[in-house]
Every structure is written in structure tokens, then in C-alpha cells.
Design an enzyme around this catalytic site. Structure first.
Site, PDB file in Angstrom:
ATOM      1  CG  HIS A 306     -32.517  26.313  49.650  1.00 21.56           C
ATOM      2  ND1 HIS A 306     -33.537  25.598  50.206  1.00 21.56           N
ATOM      3  CD2 HIS A 306     -31.447  25.479  49.621  1.00 21.56           C
ATOM      4  CE1 HIS A 306     -33.110  24.394  50.516  1.00 21.56           C
ATOM      5  NE2 HIS A 306     -31.837  24.284  50.183  1.00 21.56           N
ATOM      6  CG  ASP A 363     -24.388  23.850  46.455  1.00 20.06           C
ATOM      7  OD1 ASP A 363     -25.594  23.704  46.219  1.00 20.06           O
ATOM      8  OD2 ASP A 363     -23.648  22.939  46.861  1.00 20.06           O
TER       9      ASP A 363
HETATM   10  C1  SDX Z   1     -29.094  22.536  46.952  1.00 16.92           C
HETATM   11  O1  SDX Z   1     -33.609  21.146  48.487  1.00 16.92           O
HETATM   12  C2  SDX Z   1     -32.491  21.198  49.162  1.00 16.92           C
HETATM   13  O2  SDX Z   1     -32.483  21.146  50.341  1.00 16.92           O
HETATM   14  C3  SDX Z   1     -31.237  21.304  48.287  1.00 16.92           C
HETATM   15  C4  SDX Z   1     -29.932  21.462  49.064  1.00 16.92           C
HETATM   16  C5  SDX Z   1     -29.591  20.230  49.866  1.00 16.92           C
HETATM   17  O3  SDX Z   1     -28.834  20.341  50.836  1.00 16.92           O
HETATM   18  O4  SDX Z   1     -30.016  19.102  49.448  1.00 16.92           O
HETATM   19  O5  SDX Z   1     -29.989  22.580  49.923  1.00 16.92           O
HETATM   20  C6  SDX Z   1     -28.753  21.651  48.108  1.00 16.92           C
HETATM   21  O6  SDX Z   1     -29.542  22.032  45.947  1.00 16.92           O
HETATM   22  C7  SDX Z   1     -28.949  24.020  47.103  1.00 16.92           C
HETATM   23  C8  SDX Z   1     -29.433  24.808  45.824  1.00 16.92           C
HETATM   24  C9  SDX Z   1     -28.289  24.792  44.808  1.00 16.92           C
HETATM   25  N1  SDX Z   1     -28.733  25.326  43.520  1.00 16.92           N
HETATM   26  C10 SDX Z   1     -28.301  26.555  43.118  1.00 16.92           C
HETATM   27  O7  SDX Z   1     -27.605  27.303  43.794  1.00 16.92           O
HETATM   28  C11 SDX Z   1     -28.725  26.901  41.688  1.00 16.92           C
HETATM   29  C12 SDX Z   1     -29.216  28.362  41.651  1.00 16.92           C
HETATM   30  N2  SDX Z   1     -30.476  28.425  42.378  1.00 16.92           N
HETATM   31  C13 SDX Z   1     -31.719  28.307  41.630  1.00 16.92           C
HETATM   32  O8  SDX Z   1     -31.650  27.519  40.502  1.00 16.92           O
HETATM   33  C14 SDX Z   1     -32.953  28.190  42.498  1.00 16.92           C
HETATM   34  O9  SDX Z   1     -32.827  29.120  43.475  1.00 16.92           O
HETATM   35  C15 SDX Z   1     -33.284  26.854  43.142  1.00 16.92           C
HETATM   36  C16 SDX Z   1     -33.412  25.776  42.119  1.00 16.92           C
HETATM   37  C17 SDX Z   1     -32.258  26.480  44.132  1.00 16.92           C
HETATM   38  C18 SDX Z   1     -34.624  27.014  43.882  1.00 16.92           C
HETATM   39  O10 SDX Z   1     -35.580  27.168  42.920  1.00 16.92           O
HETATM   40  P1  SDX Z   1     -37.079  27.642  43.352  1.00 16.92           P
HETATM   41  O11 SDX Z   1     -37.304  27.688  44.809  1.00 16.92           O
HETATM   42  O12 SDX Z   1     -37.988  26.809  42.548  1.00 16.92           O
HETATM   43  O13 SDX Z   1     -37.039  29.151  42.942  1.00 16.92           O
HETATM   44  P2  SDX Z   1     -37.445  29.607  41.556  1.00 16.92           P
HETATM   45  O14 SDX Z   1     -36.597  28.902  40.542  1.00 16.92           O
HETATM   46  O15 SDX Z   1     -38.925  29.512  41.482  1.00 16.92           O
HETATM   47  O16 SDX Z   1     -36.978  31.136  41.579  1.00 16.92           O
HETATM   48  C19 SDX Z   1     -37.818  32.121  42.145  1.00 16.92           C
HETATM   49  C20 SDX Z   1     -37.398  33.392  41.431  1.00 16.92           C
HETATM   50  C21 SDX Z   1     -37.410  33.268  39.906  1.00 16.92           C
HETATM   51  O17 SDX Z   1     -37.575  34.589  39.389  1.00 16.92           O
HETATM   52  P3  SDX Z   1     -39.076  35.022  38.894  1.00 16.92           P
HETATM   53  O18 SDX Z   1     -39.566  33.890  38.001  1.00 16.92           O
HETATM   54  O19 SDX Z   1     -39.863  35.154  40.161  1.00 16.92           O
HETATM   55  O20 SDX Z   1     -38.860  36.337  38.170  1.00 16.92           O
HETATM   56  O21 SDX Z   1     -36.039  33.690  41.782  1.00 16.92           O
HETATM   57  C22 SDX Z   1     -35.240  33.634  40.598  1.00 16.92           C
HETATM   58  C23 SDX Z   1     -36.011  32.846  39.563  1.00 16.92           C
HETATM   59  O22 SDX Z   1     -35.640  33.224  38.252  1.00 16.92           O
HETATM   60  N3  SDX Z   1     -34.009  32.947  40.971  1.00 16.92           N
HETATM   61  C24 SDX Z   1     -32.792  33.376  40.661  1.00 16.92           C
HETATM   62  C25 SDX Z   1     -31.926  32.450  41.281  1.00 16.92           C
HETATM   63  N4  SDX Z   1     -32.645  31.510  41.909  1.00 16.92           N
HETATM   64  C26 SDX Z   1     -33.943  31.813  41.703  1.00 16.92           C
HETATM   65  N5  SDX Z   1     -32.354  34.451  39.941  1.00 16.92           N
HETATM   66  C27 SDX Z   1     -31.010  34.585  39.838  1.00 16.92           C
HETATM   67  N6  SDX Z   1     -30.107  33.731  40.404  1.00 16.92           N
HETATM   68  C28 SDX Z   1     -30.538  32.663  41.123  1.00 16.92           C
HETATM   69  N7  SDX Z   1     -29.664  31.822  41.675  1.00 16.92           N
END
Ligand code: SDX
Length: 428
Positions: A306, A363
Site C-alpha cells: 500500500h 483487497d
Molecule cells: C487500494 O491509495 C489508497 O488508499 C488505495 C486503497 C483505497 O482504499 O483507495 O487503499 C485501495 O488501491 C489498495 C491497493 C490495491 N493494490 C494491490 O493490492 C496491488 C498490489 N500492490 C502493489 O501494486 C503496490 O503495493 C501498490 C500499488 C499498492 C503500492 O505501490 P507503491 O507504494 O508505489 O509501492 P511500490 O510499487 O513502490 O513497491 C515497493 C516495493 C517494490 O519492490 P522494489 O522495487 O523495492 O524491489 O515493494 C514491491 C515493489 O516491487 N511490491 C510488491 C508488491 N507491492 C509492492 N512485491 C510483491 N507483491 C506486491 N503486492
């Protein structure tokens, strides 16, 4: 006198006011920075940038706190109903009994769609995703109701708000019925908001439909938990589109499209498909987690991570608790819940996730309940949209009530070619 931050550029010091919110969060007000210094700030994804001052929802991502108008999500989940939460978010305080009765009656009497919407939904392909259908239908409301498009007329805004909250469930149900070739069901005024939605989803003209209170209560809780979440991607979309002074229906239609994305609200559908894929491939939860850690794009651990929560998402904890209760009451225990619990346990003790502060979000378990209720996975994000609608409306109303209101128009840092000249095609 506000505390000041100092910024030194080219040997010159600029003083910028520091503002503090009611929960002690602090921000540097850069609204005059470019005029004073000629420079702008850059923050792709806005992870460090506030777009507004807001009094609707508060999140502390480190402590796993979420409050609607100051009330902790746990208390709202325990004591409230979705329509009461909608009132709280939109009007700013809990309704009196009369307030609640009045808004409930008004919404009940607006749940029916203009008859032409049957042709509207009927014209869509059978496999049209409900989020595409609902976004298009919500946008089309401006053509059916030209009498409530002025964002600065409180009376028009009030009727538009009630029409939206009343009609979105009917639209989602129409989209579902069209996709399965069943008749679109008219709403029933004797049913409550959630019961009516279940009736329109699962009822048919051939049989009486009995609303199961266990299912009804579970859905009401899920809608409450999705109702608002500060300046998330879709709420920010509603604000930016709304800042052009377009009508509320158009702004909400844009928010629905933003929510559809798999990185945002679309994740609940991705999670259940991920759990079903693990089950159907017969692989272990551990093997899947290893794939996710390896950055295998087909194995991202959906429902984890998140932008704000670097601790547990409080909504996830409530939903996880409800999962067991609902599935047990429905006798619908499925392997999917067990796989989800295994994934969570493995990830929460794995350095990759712990070091990145990746926890299960709202989710991760919601789809397990929707699935047990019999809602198809492509309707999960539409459920999220129905829940988030009052939050989007509240954010849009706060935008229009802001004395500093202006159209949203970010700057950029240009990195393209410096001045060059047109080359006639014969010389290219
Ligand atoms: C919602 O904003 C809100 O409030 C949203 C929400 C709401 O109520 O409106 O809460 C609802 O959208 C919840 C989120 C739902 N999405 C997912 O579950 C999709 C999976 N999650 C990711 O795509 C990600 O965690 C995000 C998009 C939610 C957050 O992205 P960030 O904060 O920009 O984190 P990031 O992508 O920069 O990741 C940081 C690191 C990365 O690794 P490195 O580059 O440091 O090596 O964590 C890794 C990412 O690759 N990572 C994951 C991961 N999520 C982040 N690795 C594996 N699985 C995951 N789910």
C-alpha cells in the site's frame, strides 16, 4: 506566526510557511514557491505531496489508523450502516434519526433508472466489464438529468448526490443481469439499500427472492469499509476532473475508471483470480510467494502492499474476521480462504515483504466474501465503487467548498529537445 522552512537556492534563502494539521502532520506550503524563486518541486506519484487540506478521512499508515470524520473505522464498522456512513462522509456529521430517515427515503425513491437505460445496457457486449458499463452509465446521467449539473447550486448538487447513491447499485445490477442474459430487475422500495441491491442482482421474475440477513450484513460492512480513503488515486481523479467545473456525474464517472485499475480497486478481482490460480495449478502458497519475490509479473502478490499503510490495513483485519463468520454461517468454507491465510502467514514472516513493509490491504480478503456470497469476480470492483461513492462525493463537495478552489494544473520539468525547426518531408 507560522513556523517557516528555509530553502537556499543559488545563494538566496527563501522562507516557506510550515502548516500543521489537526493530527500534527506538517507540510511546507509551496504555493508561492515558483513566484518567489522561479523553481518548482517534482514528486512523481505525489508520495511526498499534499494536494489539499481535508477534514473527511484520516489515515496513519504507520499505526494502521483509519477514521471517518474522526471516528475510528472499527467503531463505524461495529455500530453503523452504509447509508449512515454515507451521510457522515457527505454532510460531515452523524445523522439524527430524522436526517437518516429523510436521506433513506430520498435515496429509496431514486433507485429506479430511466427506462432507456435498459436499452443502454442492452446495447453493450455481454462480456462488457461492469466497471466500463457503470462508468459509461454514470457519465450518461448528465444527459438524463440536465437539471442538476451545476456544481455551485446546492439544490442541484443535493439531488445529483441522492440520484448517484441511489442509482449506482441499480446500474451495477443491470450490468450483471445483462452479462448473464437475465431480465434487469426493477428496485423494490420496501427493501433497504443493500437488500435491494441483492434482490436486483439475484432475484428473477420467476421466484420470490428472500434477502439472507447474513449476506446483507456482510455486504453492508464491506461497503462501509470501502467508503473513503483520503486522496487515493480515484479520489484524486474525482477532484482533478471536478476542478474543471464539470458536473458531478462526469467527475464520478472518471473516478470509476481510475478505481478499475489493478493497482487500485481492481486488485480485489486480481486477488481472487490469484487464489483460484494457485488452487487450480495445485502449487503451494510458498511456491507462489517465491515467484512473487522473484518479480515474476504473473505472480505479484495482489492485495499486498500500500502506498500509505506500512503496517496492517485496519480494514483488512475487520474483513478477515468477517470472512470466517460469513463463510461458516453460509457453510461456504472454501479452499480460497485457506490459501489466503497461508499466503498472509508466509509473506508476513518473509524478509522480502517485511523489509518493504508490505502488508495485506483491503483487497486481500474482500473477494473471498464476495465469492462466497455468489458475486462474480468481475463485479468485485463495482462493489468497491458502490462503497467508495460517498467518499468521492464528499471529496468533490469539499473541493467545491474550498475558498482556495482553482483548476488543477500541475507543472512539469521539460526534458525534450531544445528549439529545432520543421523539416520538409522531402528532406527527412
Ligand atoms: C487500494 O491509495 C489508497 O488508499 C488505495 C486503497 C483505497 O482504499 O483507495 O487503499 C485501495 O488501491 C489498495 C491497493 C490495491 N493494490 C494491490 O493490492 C496491488 C498490489 N500492490 C502493489 O501494486 C503496490 O503495493 C501498490 C500499488 C499498492 C503500492 O505501490 P507503491 O507504494 O508505489 O509501492 P511500490 O510499487 O513502490 O513497491 C515497493 C516495493 C517494490 O519492490 P522494489 O522495487 O523495492 O524491489 O515493494 C514491491 C515493489 O516491487 N511490491 C510488491 C508488491 N507491492 C509492492 N512485491 C510483491 N507483491 C506486491 N503486492
Amino acid at each position: 506566526m507560522a513556523e517557516m522552512a528555509e530553502l537556499r537556492i543559488d545563494g538566496k534563502t527563501y522562507e516557506l510557511p510550515i502548516i500543521e494539521g489537526s493530527e500534527g502532520e506538517r507540510a511546507i506550503d509551496i504555493s508561492k514557491l515558483r513566484n518567489q524563486s522561479g523553481v518548482i518541486t517534482l514528486d512523481p506519484g505525489y508520495a511526498n505531496t499534499g494536494s489539499c487540506m481535508s477534514s473527511i478521512t484520516f489515515i496513519d499508515g504507520d499505526k494502521g489508523i483509519l477514521r471517518y470524520r474522526g471516528i475510528p473505522i472499527e467503531e463505524v464498522a461495529d455500530h453503523s450502516t452504509f447509508l449512515e456512513v454515507a451521510y457522515l462522509l457527505v454532510y460531515g456529521s452523524l445523522p439524527t434519526a430524522d436526517n437518516l430517515a429523510n436521506i433513506t427515503e430520498s435515496i429509496t425513491l431514486h433507485t429506479m433508472l430511466h427506462e432507456d437505460f435498459k436499452r443502454f445496457f442492452g446495447a453493450l457486449p455481454k462480456d462488457a466489464h461492469p466497471m466500463a458499463a457503470c462508468s459509461a452509465a454514470v457519465g450518461a446521467l448528465s444527459t438524463f438529468y440536465p437539471d442538476c449539473l451545476d456544481p455551485r447550486d446546492p439544490r442541484q448538487v443535493e439531488i445529483a448526490v441522492h440520484r448517484l447513491i441511489a442509482k449506482l447499485p441499480t446500474m451495477a445490477a443491470y450490468a450483471y443481469k445483462h452479462s448473464i442474459g437475465q431480465p434487469m430487475m426493477y428496485p423494490r422500495n420496501e427493501l433497504d439499500y443493500v437488500g435491494n441491491f441483492l434482490y436486483m442482482l439475484f432475484g428473477t421474475p420467476c421466484d420470490e427472492y428472500e434477502v439472507d440477513p447474513v449476506i446483507r450484513n456482510a455486504l453492508d460492512l464491506l461497503l462501509i469499509l470501502h467508503a473513503d480513503h483520503e486522496q487515493n488515486c480515484s479520489a484524486s481523479t474525482v477532484r482533478l476532473v471536478g476542478s474543471s467545473m464539470v458536473n458531478l456525474f462526469s467527475a464520478i464517472s472518471s473516478g470509476i475508471q481510475a478505481l478499475w485499475g489493478p493497482s487500485h480497486g481492481g486488485a480485489n478481482q486480481e486477488v481472487i483470480e490469484m487464489l483460484a490460480s494457485i488452487r487450480d495449478q495445485g502449487i503451494s502458497a510458498r511456491e507462489f510467494v517465491e515467484r512473487a519475490k522473484a518479480g515474476d509479473d504473473t505472480a505479484r502478490l495482489m492485495g499486498f502492499g500500500h502506498r500509505v499503510y506500512k503496517n496492517f490495513d485496519p480494514r483488512m483485519k475487520i474483513i478477515k474476521g468477517a470472512c470466517r463468520e460469513v463463510l461458516d454461517k453460509l457453510g461456504a468454507r472454501t479452499r480460497l480462504l485457506e490459501i489466503a491465510v497461508e499466503l498472509e502467514e508466509i509473506a508476513l514472516s518473509d524478509e522480502y515483504f517485511v523489509s518493504r513493509k508490505l502488508y495485506p490491504n483491503v483487497d486481500f480478503y474482500s473477494g473471498v466474501i464476495y465469492n462466497a456470497i455468489g458475486i462474480p469476480s468481475n463485479m468485485f470492483t463495482a462493489m468497491f465503487a458502490i462503497g467508495r461513492l460517498p467518499g468521492w462525493i464528499a471529496q468533490w463537495m469539499e473541493l467545491h467548498g474550498d475558498s482556495n478552489f482553482k483548476i488543477g494544473r500541475p507543472r512539469q520539468i521539460y526534458t525534450g529537445p531544445t528549439e529545432t525547426h520543421y523539416t520538409p518531408i522531402k528532406d527527412r
